[in-house]
Design an enzyme around this catalytic site. Structure first.
Site, PDB file in Angstrom:
ATOM      1  N   LYS A 119     -44.930  -6.433  14.162  1.00 44.49           N
ATOM      2  CA  LYS A 119     -45.349  -5.116  14.618  1.00 44.49           C
ATOM      3  C   LYS A 119     -46.296  -4.516  13.583  1.00 44.49           C
ATOM      4  O   LYS A 119     -46.006  -4.502  12.392  1.00 44.49           O
ATOM      5  CB  LYS A 119     -44.117  -4.216  14.806  1.00 44.49           C
ATOM      6  CG  LYS A 119     -44.331  -3.036  15.721  1.00 44.49           C
ATOM      7  CD  LYS A 119     -43.004  -2.366  16.040  1.00 44.49           C
ATOM      8  CE  LYS A 119     -43.217  -1.179  16.970  1.00 44.49           C
ATOM      9  NZ  LYS A 119     -41.939  -0.507  17.296  1.00 44.49           N
ATOM     10  N   GLU A 160     -28.708   3.417  27.422  1.00 42.57           N
ATOM     11  CA  GLU A 160     -28.298   4.798  27.665  1.00 42.57           C
ATOM     12  C   GLU A 160     -26.936   4.882  28.348  1.00 42.57           C
ATOM     13  O   GLU A 160     -26.118   5.750  28.015  1.00 42.57           O
ATOM     14  CB  GLU A 160     -29.352   5.512  28.526  1.00 42.57           C
ATOM     15  CG  GLU A 160     -30.700   5.680  27.855  1.00 42.57           C
ATOM     16  CD  GLU A 160     -31.634   4.491  28.062  1.00 42.57           C
ATOM     17  OE1 GLU A 160     -32.791   4.584  27.631  1.00 42.57           O
ATOM     18  OE2 GLU A 160     -31.198   3.474  28.657  1.00 42.57           O
ATOM     19  N   ARG A 207     -30.969   7.924  33.107  1.00 44.47           N
ATOM     20  CA  ARG A 207     -30.527   6.542  33.268  1.00 44.47           C
ATOM     21  C   ARG A 207     -29.011   6.402  33.084  1.00 44.47           C
ATOM     22  O   ARG A 207     -28.457   5.339  33.341  1.00 44.47           O
ATOM     23  CB  ARG A 207     -31.259   5.646  32.264  1.00 44.47           C
ATOM     24  CG  ARG A 207     -32.760   5.830  32.269  1.00 44.47           C
ATOM     25  CD  ARG A 207     -33.455   4.851  31.339  1.00 44.47           C
ATOM     26  NE  ARG A 207     -33.739   3.598  32.019  1.00 44.47           N
ATOM     27  CZ  ARG A 207     -34.253   2.523  31.422  1.00 44.47           C
ATOM     28  NH1 ARG A 207     -34.524   2.544  30.134  1.00 44.47           N
ATOM     29  NH2 ARG A 207     -34.488   1.427  32.108  1.00 44.47           N
TER      30      ARG A 207
END
Length: 642
Positions: free
Chosen positions: A293, A379, A407
């Site tokens: 990343k 979640e 969610r």
């Protein structure tokens, strides 16, 4: 396709991009030689840095997918072949290579490019995303549809940036592995979290396992051994053992995928060769690549979290250190409160679904590491985990964005509210969020929360009230939610002392005549100016559930108009709750409900979007005056009709 505003800030300066500027679509990319691709990758990475540094947006994840994006569009016949990106943080290089390079200066600005893949923006964006971990499910649906229609197109899901931590991804993998769909899942492992063994051997092994010779032997062997079950099982175990010694693919193999990798995601020649082989394979395939990343930009490589989402900066100097602190954001108010509350309450624990920085839990995680739980992008699990902790005498705080709480709605109802458990929901990014657009806007939480029994719902008007509401929620013997917007409040001084608010009691800010403004949360501040201009009563409602019904009925008797204001969808929102109170008591009064319209609000600055929705001070006043004028014009006609 959407129409974009003209490029107002063309890329200028000493850097030129001779290869990149030849590419207006992947067709031009596929005409290049493989030898040109590494140079193209360097240009694309530099262009991405220059572009995002001027607009802000997600940077580190896209820097890690430069080579992968080039290889995918080079090998696959896009847009006929479908690429489904997960989350969208990885997709800026994809946008640049698919005809949107010159629109990048409009990224995340009103009328410009969206920060995520969007179906009506480009035919190359096969699926709109924003929330995590949807790519495999969507791609499987596309692959099944292609099979039903007899299409030979290929479908690729690119999942990464933590998205594999979500249960939905594994649900999709489990289903896909049981089907004969032609689906490739690329696991972009950009944190080295699954396996670090990347190098020449694993690259070579991935190419071998994806080659025609191995694939043919594997499939023919299955056919021969199907009539010899004991030998077939022995062969399967031997194959898994061999792969398990070199690669961590046993889990995916057990789910029905042919696992390939891990491979260096920045090695373009290996990527191109492997993808060329994989494209010819039949059935569900999983290619595991490892990327870095922030690749190619030293500050982002050193601190990829800080460069995940950035505002504008000078790429030569990197992002500047924070300046002297000013008024705190609501997230910072929460951050200070939870640390202070933890000192008072040893049973307090904090939970977040992979949003430590965004939700303001960095300080807490450092000061109270044994009481902090980051569950990843899960979640649903975060809410039921909180329920389990609450059952055993802990006082969990779930720090979650409004859009992500959607969610976990079933878990909120079934596991927390139904059992009346003392869980505090600190709901950040409620209302409009600006450049992130409709996928991240918290437009619906008041509507979907206020209908849940046992749940206390509060909306603070300012920073100090946010702190006191969080305290009120935490000492409440049941589930409670405090929803607050992105960014800063009106700049009210914050009291260190924490004081519980009386449940269901509103606060009258101004007494006026004829018109009463009933404002919820963030709209109290702009309503103050409107109340002064119209000599209206202004009420900071504070509580969405329970409402201050007694005050509403009192105001209905002494005023001609009740105007409700909320940064939430009007449909089913706080204004609707006020209407229900009046209807239940048989009270007839002129009302006007102002809030977010019944549409998805596109990206732009938060201030622009509020003004467009008529929810700044000028818009609120204009809407009220227009309704009053229309009512006055209609009254003579109504008398004639009667």
């Amino acid at each position: 396709m959407a129409r974009f505003q003209p490029c107002k800030q063309p890329m200028t300066g000493p850097k030129t991009f001779p290869l990149l500027e030849q590419i207006e679509s992947p067709d031009q990319l596929r005409q290049m030689s493989e030898a040109q691709l590494p140079a193209l990758a360097r240009e694309l990475r530099e262009y991405l840095i220059q572009s995002v540094s001027r607009t802000g947006g997600h940077l580190a994840a896209g820097l890690g997918t430069v080579e992968l994006t080039i290889a995918l569009h080079y090998i696959y016949d896009t847009p006929n072949d479908r690429l489904v990106w997960d989350v969208g943080h990885q997709s800026y290089p994809h946008k640049i290579l698919t005809g949107r390079r010159t629109q990048m200066p409009s990224l995340r600005q009103q009328g410009g490019l969206a920060g995520f893949p969007k179906r009506d923006e480009s035919p190359y964006d096969s699926f709109g995303v924003g929330h995590s971990s949807t790519s495999i499910s969507a791609a499987l649906g596309m692959a099944l549809a292609a099979g039903r229609k007899g299409d030979q197109r290929k479908v690729v899901a690119i999942i990464g940036d933590g998205a594999m931590t979500a249960g939905m991804a594994f649900e999709a993998l489990n289903h896909a592995g049981d089907l004969d769909a032609n689906l490739l899942v690329i696991l972009n492992d950009n944190d080295m979290s699954i396996s670090p063994n990347v190098g020449a051997l694993s690259n070579y092994f991935a190419r071998v396992l994806s080659g025609r010779t191995y694939a043919t032997m594997r499939e023919q062997g299955k056919k021969v051994l199907n009539n010899l079950p004991p030998v077939r099982e022995l062969a399967r175990r031997a194959e898994e053992h061999m792969k398990g010694m070199v690669v961590p693919g046993t889990l995916f193999e057990e789910m029905g995928f042919n696992y390939l990798g891990p491979i260096d995601g920045h090695d373009l020649p290996s990527l191109v060769k492997t993808l060329r082989n994989v494209r010819a394979l039949h059935g569900p395939q999983l290619l595991h690549i490892v990327t870095r990343k922030g690749k190619g930009y030293a500050p982002a490589e050193a601190n990829p979290c800080a460069y995940h989402g950035v505002s504008t900066f000078d790429p030569r100097a990197g992002m500047a250190a924070s300046s002297a602190p000013g008024a705190p954001t609501y997230t910072e108010v929460f951050s200070d409160w939870i640390c202070d509350m933890a000192l008072q309450d040893p049973t307090l624990v904090a939970i977040t679904p992979a949003m430590r920085e965004g939700s303001g839990l960095v300080k807490f995680s450092e000061r109270f590491p044994q009481r902090y739980f980051d569950v990843g992008i899960a979640e649903q699990h975060s809410v039921t985990l909180a329920a389990g902790l609450a059952c055993e005498g802990q006082h969990p705080v779930v720090a979650i964005y409004s859009t992500f709480l959607q969610r976990a709605y079933d878990q909120l109802i079934h596991d927390v509210a139904l059992q009346n458990l003392p869980v505090t929901f600190a709901i950040d990014r409620a209302g409009l969020v600006g450049p992130d657009g409709p996928t991240h806007a918290g437009s619906f939480d008041l509507s979907f929360l206020r209908c849940v029994p046992n749940l206390l719902v509060m909306a603070p008007a300012d920073e100090n009230e946010c702190r006191q509401m969080l305290y009120t929620a935490q000492i409440h013997n049941g589930p409670a939610a405090v929803r607050y917007p992105r960014g800063k409040g009106p700049g009210v001084a914050i009291e260190k002392q924490m004081t519980a608010l009386p449940i269901g009691r509103a606060d009258i800010r101004r007494r006026g005549t004829s018109i009463a403004l009933l404002a919820f949360g963030s709209l109290v501040a702009p309503a103050q100016q409107v109340a002064d201009n119209l000599d209206a009563t202004l009420v900071n409602m504070r509580f969405v559930k329970p409402l201050d019904s007694a005050l509403i009925l009192e105001l209905a008797k002494s005023h001609d108009w009740l105007i409700t204001l909320e940064e939430n969808a009007v449909a089913g929102g706080a204004g609707s709750a006020v209407n229900e109170v009046l209807a239940n008591q048989g009270v007839v009064i002129n009302t006007l409900n102002l809030g977010l319209p019944d549409s998805f609000i596109e990206h732009g600055s938060r201030e622009q979007l509020l003004a467009d929705c008529g929810l700044d001070a000028a818009g609120i006043e204009a809407s009220i005056r227009a309704r009053l004028a229309a009512f006055d014009c209609a009254r003579p006609a109504s008398r004639l009709i009667s």
